[in-house]
Design a protein around this motif. Sequence first.
Motif, PDB file in Angstrom:
ATOM      1  N   ARG A 161       0.832  -1.210   0.000  1.00 28.10           N
ATOM      2  CA  ARG A 161       0.000   0.000   0.000  1.00 28.10           C
ATOM      3  C   ARG A 161       0.862   1.254   0.000  1.00 28.10           C
ATOM      4  O   ARG A 161       0.575   2.213  -0.703  1.00 28.10           O
ATOM      5  N   ALA A 162       1.923   1.257   0.812  1.00 30.64           N
ATOM      6  CA  ALA A 162       2.819   2.419   0.856  1.00 30.64           C
ATOM      7  C   ALA A 162       3.483   2.631  -0.503  1.00 30.64           C
ATOM      8  O   ALA A 162       3.600   3.768  -0.981  1.00 30.64           O
ATOM      9  N   LYS A 163       3.886   1.541  -1.145  1.00 37.62           N
ATOM     10  CA  LYS A 163       4.492   1.628  -2.481  1.00 37.62           C
ATOM     11  C   LYS A 163       3.484   2.176  -3.489  1.00 37.62           C
ATOM     12  O   LYS A 163       3.815   3.029  -4.317  1.00 37.62           O
ATOM     13  N   LEU A 164       2.239   1.683  -3.431  1.00 38.41           N
ATOM     14  CA  LEU A 164       1.208   2.150  -4.357  1.00 38.41           C
ATOM     15  C   LEU A 164       0.873   3.618  -4.124  1.00 38.41           C
ATOM     16  O   LEU A 164       0.602   4.357  -5.080  1.00 38.41           O
ATOM     17  N   GLU A 165       0.879   4.074  -2.864  1.00 39.60           N
ATOM     18  CA  GLU A 165       0.644   5.491  -2.575  1.00 39.60           C
ATOM     19  C   GLU A 165       1.751   6.358  -3.158  1.00 39.60           C
ATOM     20  O   GLU A 165       1.485   7.442  -3.679  1.00 39.60           O
ATOM     21  N   GLN A 166       2.997   5.889  -3.072  1.00 39.24           N
ATOM     22  CA  GLN A 166       4.109   6.635  -3.657  1.00 39.24           C
ATOM     23  C   GLN A 166       3.976   6.738  -5.168  1.00 39.24           C
ATOM     24  O   GLN A 166       4.422   7.714  -5.764  1.00 39.24           O
TER      25      GLN A 166
END
Length: 176
Positions: A161-166
């Motif tokens: 999720r953090a990667k997708l938000e970035q």
Amino acid sequence: MGIFTRQPKGLVYDEAKSRRNMGKMRELFNDAVEDGDSYAILHATETTSKFERGFVLNTTTTTFYHYIVGYRRSDWSVVLVEINREMNFHSSALAIEMDQVVGATYDRKYHQACLHYRKGYGSYGEILDIGDTGVKTMYGIPNTVQREEREAFLDFLEALRAKLEQEGHKQEKWKR
């Protein structure tokens, strides 16, 4: 003591059988995936329901699919291997196209993790029930308790999720 004061019983399972089931799943996954040992695994189910109107009775048919979910954080890959309930047969591995995944959610009440696909992909996403099953389960593989595996998978989903938000994809609220 009133009607509503009874405490619900916990999940009844055999820990030794649960460990054996996880070992069988590892063997099946390694047989289906070339570098299977590099993946962390857990058991998941998916269901589909079909409603049919009949002349006398209406019927609903529910089909359960059992998967071994393999995931690897080094390259953000997720692989599904379908197995039967007796764990003596597996399908070929299905790699999820991670470049089409734009979101990840988890419903802690139902132990459902979901990978959401990009609009126009042709499917909503993969909805995986990653809960535990006991001795008397009717829908899953009996004696599959995977608390540590589930927590590790949820850690993977949080990092995803953090990667997708970035990358600019807005994520829904996350409650673990």
